[in-house]
Motif scaffolding. Structure first.
Motif, mmCIF file in Angstrom:
data_model
loop_
_atom_site.group_PDB
_atom_site.id
_atom_site.type_symbol
_atom_site.label_atom_id
_atom_site.label_comp_id
_atom_site.label_asym_id
_atom_site.label_seq_id
_atom_site.Cartn_x
_atom_site.Cartn_y
_atom_site.Cartn_z
ATOM 1 N N HIS A 141 -5.218 10.662 -20.421
ATOM 2 C CA HIS A 141 -5.353 11.343 -19.129
ATOM 3 C C HIS A 141 -5.491 12.852 -19.260
ATOM 4 N N SER A 142 -5.471 13.359 -20.468
ATOM 5 C CA SER A 142 -5.580 14.807 -20.649
ATOM 6 C C SER A 142 -7.011 15.315 -20.536
ATOM 7 N N VAL A 143 -7.988 14.410 -20.428
ATOM 8 C CA VAL A 143 -9.394 14.826 -20.385
ATOM 9 C C VAL A 143 -9.692 15.591 -19.095
ATOM 10 N N THR A 144 -10.558 16.569 -19.201
ATOM 11 C CA THR A 144 -10.961 17.362 -18.031
ATOM 12 C C THR A 144 -12.460 17.266 -17.774
ATOM 13 N N ARG A 145 -13.094 16.290 -18.391
ATOM 14 C CA ARG A 145 -14.467 15.922 -18.049
ATOM 15 C C ARG A 145 -14.615 14.435 -18.320
ATOM 16 N N MET A 146 -15.478 13.787 -17.568
ATOM 17 C CA MET A 146 -15.633 12.346 -17.675
ATOM 18 C C MET A 146 -16.991 12.026 -18.288
ATOM 19 N N ARG A 255 -12.097 20.425 -12.066
ATOM 20 C CA ARG A 255 -10.864 20.928 -11.433
ATOM 21 C C ARG A 255 -9.973 19.788 -10.949
ATOM 22 N N ASP A 256 -10.538 18.589 -10.789
ATOM 23 C CA ASP A 256 -9.778 17.446 -10.287
ATOM 24 C C ASP A 256 -9.156 16.607 -11.395
ATOM 25 N N LEU A 257 -9.500 16.864 -12.650
ATOM 26 C CA LEU A 257 -9.148 15.978 -13.753
ATOM 27 C C LEU A 257 -8.081 16.576 -14.655
ATOM 28 N N GLY A 258 -7.402 15.708 -15.384
ATOM 29 C CA GLY A 258 -6.382 16.146 -16.326
ATOM 30 C C GLY A 258 -5.000 15.706 -15.888
ATOM 31 N N ILE A 259 -3.978 16.371 -16.431
ATOM 32 C CA ILE A 259 -2.583 16.101 -16.077
ATOM 33 C C ILE A 259 -2.073 17.332 -15.344
ATOM 34 N N GLY A 260 -1.964 17.230 -14.028
ATOM 35 C CA GLY A 260 -1.619 18.389 -13.217
ATOM 36 C C GLY A 260 -0.276 18.990 -13.547
ATOM 37 N N THR A 261 0.673 18.162 -13.979
ATOM 38 C CA THR A 261 2.008 18.670 -14.302
ATOM 39 C C THR A 261 2.083 19.245 -15.713
ATOM 40 N N GLN A 262 1.013 19.040 -16.508
ATOM 41 C CA GLN A 262 0.976 19.558 -17.882
ATOM 42 C C GLN A 262 -0.401 20.164 -18.165
ATOM 43 N N PRO A 263 -0.730 21.261 -17.506
ATOM 44 C CA PRO A 263 -2.070 21.846 -17.693
ATOM 45 C C PRO A 263 -2.325 22.347 -19.111
ATOM 46 N N ASP A 264 -1.263 22.568 -19.891
ATOM 47 C CA ASP A 264 -1.415 23.052 -21.265
ATOM 48 C C ASP A 264 -1.217 21.936 -22.286
ATOM 49 N N TYR A 265 -1.508 20.712 -21.879
ATOM 50 C CA TYR A 265 -1.383 19.572 -22.793
ATOM 51 C C TYR A 265 -2.251 19.832 -24.034
ATOM 52 N N PRO A 266 -1.761 19.492 -25.232
ATOM 53 C CA PRO A 266 -2.540 19.756 -26.462
ATOM 54 C C PRO A 266 -3.961 19.206 -26.367
ATOM 55 N N PRO A 281 6.226 21.325 -21.900
ATOM 56 C CA PRO A 281 6.554 21.944 -20.602
ATOM 57 C C PRO A 281 6.021 21.113 -19.441
ATOM 58 N N GLN A 282 6.820 21.027 -18.384
ATOM 59 C CA GLN A 282 6.439 20.270 -17.185
ATOM 60 C C GLN A 282 6.444 21.212 -15.983
ATOM 61 N N GLY A 283 5.473 21.019 -15.107
ATOM 62 C CA GLY A 283 5.404 21.788 -13.876
ATOM 63 C C GLY A 283 5.259 20.874 -12.679
ATOM 64 N N ASP A 284 5.015 21.458 -11.533
ATOM 65 C CA ASP A 284 4.798 20.672 -10.319
ATOM 66 C C ASP A 284 3.337 20.240 -10.233
ATOM 67 N N ALA A 285 3.118 19.065 -9.676
ATOM 68 C CA ALA A 285 1.756 18.580 -9.489
ATOM 69 C C ALA A 285 1.046 19.425 -8.439
ATOM 70 N N PRO A 286 -0.216 19.794 -8.675
ATOM 71 C CA PRO A 286 -0.963 20.561 -7.668
ATOM 72 C C PRO A 286 -1.207 19.738 -6.410
ATOM 73 N N ALA A 287 -1.440 20.432 -5.316
ATOM 74 C CA ALA A 287 -1.643 19.760 -4.032
ATOM 75 C C ALA A 287 -2.974 19.028 -4.011
ATOM 76 N N LEU A 288 -2.985 17.914 -3.308
ATOM 77 C CA LEU A 288 -4.196 17.119 -3.157
ATOM 78 C C LEU A 288 -5.189 17.863 -2.267
ATOM 79 N N PRO A 289 -6.467 17.970 -2.679
ATOM 80 C CA PRO A 289 -7.468 18.642 -1.837
ATOM 81 C C PRO A 289 -7.585 17.970 -0.467
ATOM 82 N N GLN A 290 -7.981 18.740 0.531
ATOM 83 C CA GLN A 290 -8.041 18.256 1.897
ATOM 84 C C GLN A 290 -8.935 17.023 2.032
ATOM 85 N N GLY A 291 -10.079 17.055 1.353
ATOM 86 C CA GLY A 291 -11.010 15.931 1.444
ATOM 87 C C GLY A 291 -10.403 14.630 0.967
ATOM 88 N N LEU A 292 -9.574 14.698 -0.078
ATOM 89 C CA LEU A 292 -8.921 13.499 -0.584
ATOM 90 C C LEU A 292 -7.712 13.117 0.269
#
Length: 302
Positions: A141-146, A255-266, A281-292
């Motif tokens: 799930h760390s991928v940021t392109r499909m 911008r929609d892909l990856g692990i939102g709580t771990q943006p710096d995943y290896p 490191p763990q963070g908060d999940a980003p907010a869901l875009p309005q369209g979704l």
């Protein structure tokens, strides 16, 4: 013409390559080793189609991940080959034969695909709910392109766990070696389609097959919003689990892909092999875009 090609791309790709493998191994009794170059040909066709008809042109551009993804694919497919080679040994160990070996080869393959699909889907579902399984699955799930190779980008331990859930029950029933080989090939072909960057629009069939238009939403980075569309081949299990989701009017991007709580995943191969065993490191999940948000609210209110 383009609309016709994009409508039929996925079914022709799947049934064309898997049909060829079935004909060669199941009816010509050819060597399963020839499935490896056939898979390479399928990957080449997939990449050409992605560049000719991309869902998002940016997904075709390397983000410094191309070499890493090739390593993932080579290691995981080598492990697949090794596991297939062990099938005759397991068959010799199992004293019973419950598998319907008298059925036509194609029908045996359909049964194997359905059984593996259920097992892998349930293991995939568990991997989003059991912490230690998620740590292994997070690599995928760390991928940021499909694009096609994403389907082969897995931690090898998680791939082994999915195989145990999906294929071991079939092997214990006496799954024959030729059927197991074509099943492994069919899974690899389906993974290419699930993660493809081709802007396919398979219509009604796309509602029942777990191809890229649906599976992309499984890779959303917005926390639990990605806990949808777990199926490997079919969407029927997601419908039964209540995890089927589609938002046909929403176009995903990096911008929609990856692990939102771990943006710096290896991002490197060695780092991803070690990541499940490290405290990251763990963070908060980003907010869901309005369209979704609107589409998600509509889907789950029905």
């Amino acid at each position: 013409m383009k609309d016709w090609l994009l409508r039929w791309y996925a079914p022709v790709f799947l049934f064309g390559f898997v049909g060829t493998a079935t004909w060669w191994v199941g009816y010509c009794e050819g060597s399963a080793l020839w499935l490896l170059p056939l898979l390479c040909l399928a990957a080449g066709v997939s990449f050409l189609a992605e560049h000719r008809w991309p869902y998002d042109p940016d997904f075709n551009e390397s983000q410094g991940d191309r070499g890493r993804d090739v390593l993932h694919a080579l290691v995981n497919e080598a492990l697949n080959l090794a596991s297939i080679a062990l099938v005759p040994l397991l068959a010799a160990w199992v004293p019973w034969r419950l598998w319907p070996g008298e059925w036509p080869f194609a029908l045996q393959l359909v049964l194997a695909i359905a059984g593996a699909d259920l097992g892998v889907t349930l293991m995939h579902y568990a991997s989003h709910r059991v912490a230690w399984l998620w740590r292994l699955h997070a690599v995928h799930h760390s991928v940021t392109r499909m694009y096609g190779f994403n389907g082969l980008m897995k931690h090898p331990l998680h791939q082994a766990i999915e195989a145990v859930g999906g294929v071991l029950p079939l092997l214990l029933l006496g799954l024959p070696y030729p059927v197991a080989a074509v099943l492994a090939f069919a899974i690899a072909i389906q993974l290419l389609l699930q993660h493809s960057n081709v802007d396919m629009s398979p219509g009604l069939l796309g509602r029942w097959m777990a191809w890229a238009p649906l599976h992309r939403f499984h890779h959303l980075r917005y926390g639990a919003a990605g806990d949808v569309n777990f199926g490997l081949f079919f969407t029927v299990w997601d419908r039964l689990l209540g995890t089927a989701f589609d938002a046909p009017g929403y176009r995903l991007s990096s911008r929609d892909l990856g692990i939102g709580t771990q943006p710096d995943y290896p991002r490197d191969y060695a780092g991803q092999l070690l990541a499940p065993f490290r405290v990251l490191p763990q963070g908060d999940a980003p907010a869901l875009p309005q369209g979704l948000q609107q589409t998600r609210a509509q889907v789950y209110s029905e």
